[in-house]
Write an enzyme that holds these catalytic residues in place. Structure first.
Site, short mmCIF file in Angstrom:
data_model
loop_
_atom_site.label_atom_id
_atom_site.label_comp_id
_atom_site.label_asym_id
_atom_site.label_seq_id
_atom_site.Cartn_x
_atom_site.Cartn_y
_atom_site.Cartn_z
N GLY A 7 0.83 -1.21 0.00
CA GLY A 7 0.00 0.00 0.00
C GLY A 7 0.85 1.24 0.00
O GLY A 7 2.04 1.21 -0.34
N ASN A 8 0.25 2.35 0.37
CA ASN A 8 0.99 3.61 0.46
C ASN A 8 0.41 4.45 1.59
O ASN A 8 -0.53 4.03 2.27
CB ASN A 8 0.96 4.36 -0.88
CG ASN A 8 -0.46 4.64 -1.36
OD1 ASN A 8 -1.23 5.34 -0.72
ND2 ASN A 8 -0.81 4.05 -2.52
N HIS A 9 0.96 5.64 1.77
CA HIS A 9 0.61 6.46 2.94
C HIS A 9 -0.55 7.41 2.71
O HIS A 9 -0.80 8.29 3.54
CB HIS A 9 1.84 7.25 3.40
CG HIS A 9 2.99 6.40 3.84
ND1 HIS A 9 2.93 5.60 4.96
CD2 HIS A 9 4.23 6.22 3.32
CE1 HIS A 9 4.08 4.97 5.12
NE2 HIS A 9 4.89 5.32 4.13
#
Length: 399
Positions: free
Chosen positions: A208-210
């Site tokens: 995923g990412n932030h």
């Protein structure tokens, strides 16, 4: 919208009177000149001092103040007002106003007012549903009074149902929309994506990412304020949405593509602010991967390019906006993405700018249109950034 408008707020005897303090503050913050008329019953729930402090004007409650010798001229007040708002409006007050009774300063001002009158009822569900209250409200509406509908929720009695006074923020939005006439995006449908996507490694782990989803949510709210019907396709962790938005929660890039393909054909405006993962595990494990080896190799494959897919399907009259979050060669990469994916606008933000990017409440953006024209903005809260982006969308659409 309310700048320099003269507003009289009538506050009646309901537990919901505590919300009137917030309402006064919002009206003043919006630029309005506010004077409060507090009924005898209202004084049991909130003090004149509180409302006078917030409105920066003396609070009126009777025709004549014996201590100061000041007469509250109901005719003068009625002529001064650009808007008379009664919130909370009790069943008793609605009955009096509907039948022309004039036993209070508020009722006298109502009969003297030449301005629009809005009422925000507040009472228990059985009182609001009673035929007498319904008849009184219908009479007021025939007389030109505008109803701010009560909400549905927990009531002071402990019951739950319709009759709860609308929240101050809801009332402010309602009034602004009514006073400004048709909104620029009335009748338009907008599709917005927000947040990250999670691509499964196994049933427990993901890539995923932030992204927090805050920027996309702010855009959806702003488009809704401008009159659009909005569907928000929200990735994991996107904050809760306010009432009025159609929300579709997704998890992966494939989920997002499927949701967007469902809504995109009907969309007049599409803003793709989600941070879609570029790669995903080619073969996600069906069971949790055990830590039996010092290393782990995962083969990745490209996820579907949601933005490019929509750009390829774009029909005349649709406006498609993309985002570019870059760390180097920011402008050239953004312009290349604008052209390659058939966008009308692209919003560039750089992780090199402090306070921009993921997880913050602020952002710093530059917007490019199809002609390569560039508009740069300072660091702002994401709600203000959403206003700037939507303004660019309106210009793009010629609105």
């Amino acid at each position: 919208m309310l700048n320099e408008k003269n507003i009289i707020l009538g506050v009646c005897g309901s537990i919901a009177a505590y919300k009137s303090a917030v309402l006064v503050r919002l009206l003043v913050k919006a630029g309005a000149n506010v004077r409060v008329i507090l009924t005898e019953g209202g004084e049991h729930f909130i003090t004149p001092l509180t409302l006078a402090t917030l409105s920066k004007n003396p609070v009126h409650s009777t025709y004549f103040d014996a201590e100061t010798g000041v007469w509250a001229n109901h005719v003068e007040l009625g002529l001064w007002a650009d808007l008379l708002l009664i919130a909370p409006a009790t069943a008793n007050t609605l009955a009096k106003l509907a039948n022309g009774l004039c036993d209070s300063l508020l009722a006298a001002v109502y009969l003297s007012a030449r301005c629009p009158v809005y009422v925000a009822p507040a009472m228990d569900l059985d009182m609001w549903a009673h035929p007498a209250t319904r008849a009184n409200m219908a009479t007021l509406q025939r007389h030109g009074v505008t109803l701010i509908p009560p909400g549905n929720g927990e009531l002071a009695s402990g019951l739950s149902g319709e009759g709860r006074m609308a929240e101050p923020e809801t009332m402010l939005d309602f009034i602004q929309q009514k006073l400004t006439g048709p909104l620029p995006l009335a009748g338009k449908f907008a599709l917005v994506t927000a947040g990250p996507t999670y691509e499964a490694i196994d049933p427990v782990r993901f890539i995923g990412n932030h992204s927090s989803g805050k920027m996309g949510l702010a855009l959806a709210v702003e488009l809704h304020k401008l009159g659009a019907s909005v569907t928000l396709v929200a990735g994991p962790g996107t904050p809760a949405s306010p009432e009025g938005l159609n929300r579709v929660n997704i998890r992966s890039a494939s989920d997002m593509l499927q949701a967007c393909l469902e809504y995109y054909p009907a969309a007049d405006i599409t803003i793709m602010s989600a941070a879609v993962a570029d790669y995903r595990p080619a073969q996600p494990a069906g069971q949790k991967i055990k830590k039996n080896s010092p290393t782990l190799t995962i083969d990745l494959e490209k996820t579907p390019d949601v933005l490019a897919t929509l750009g390829a399907q774009k029909r005349p009259g649709q406006t498609l906006v993309g985002f570019a979050l870059e760390t180097e060669h920011e402008e050239s990469y953004a312009l290349a993405k604008l052209d390659k994916k058939n966008l009308d606008l692209i919003v560039l933000n750089s992780l090199n700018d402090q306070g921009a990017g993921f997880g913050t409440n602020t952002n710093k953006i530059t917007i490019f249109n199809r002609n390569g024209e560039k508009t740069a903005f300072d660091l702002k809260p994401k709600t203000a950034v959403a206003s700037d982006i939507c303004a660019a969308v309106l210009r793009q659409m010629g609105l």
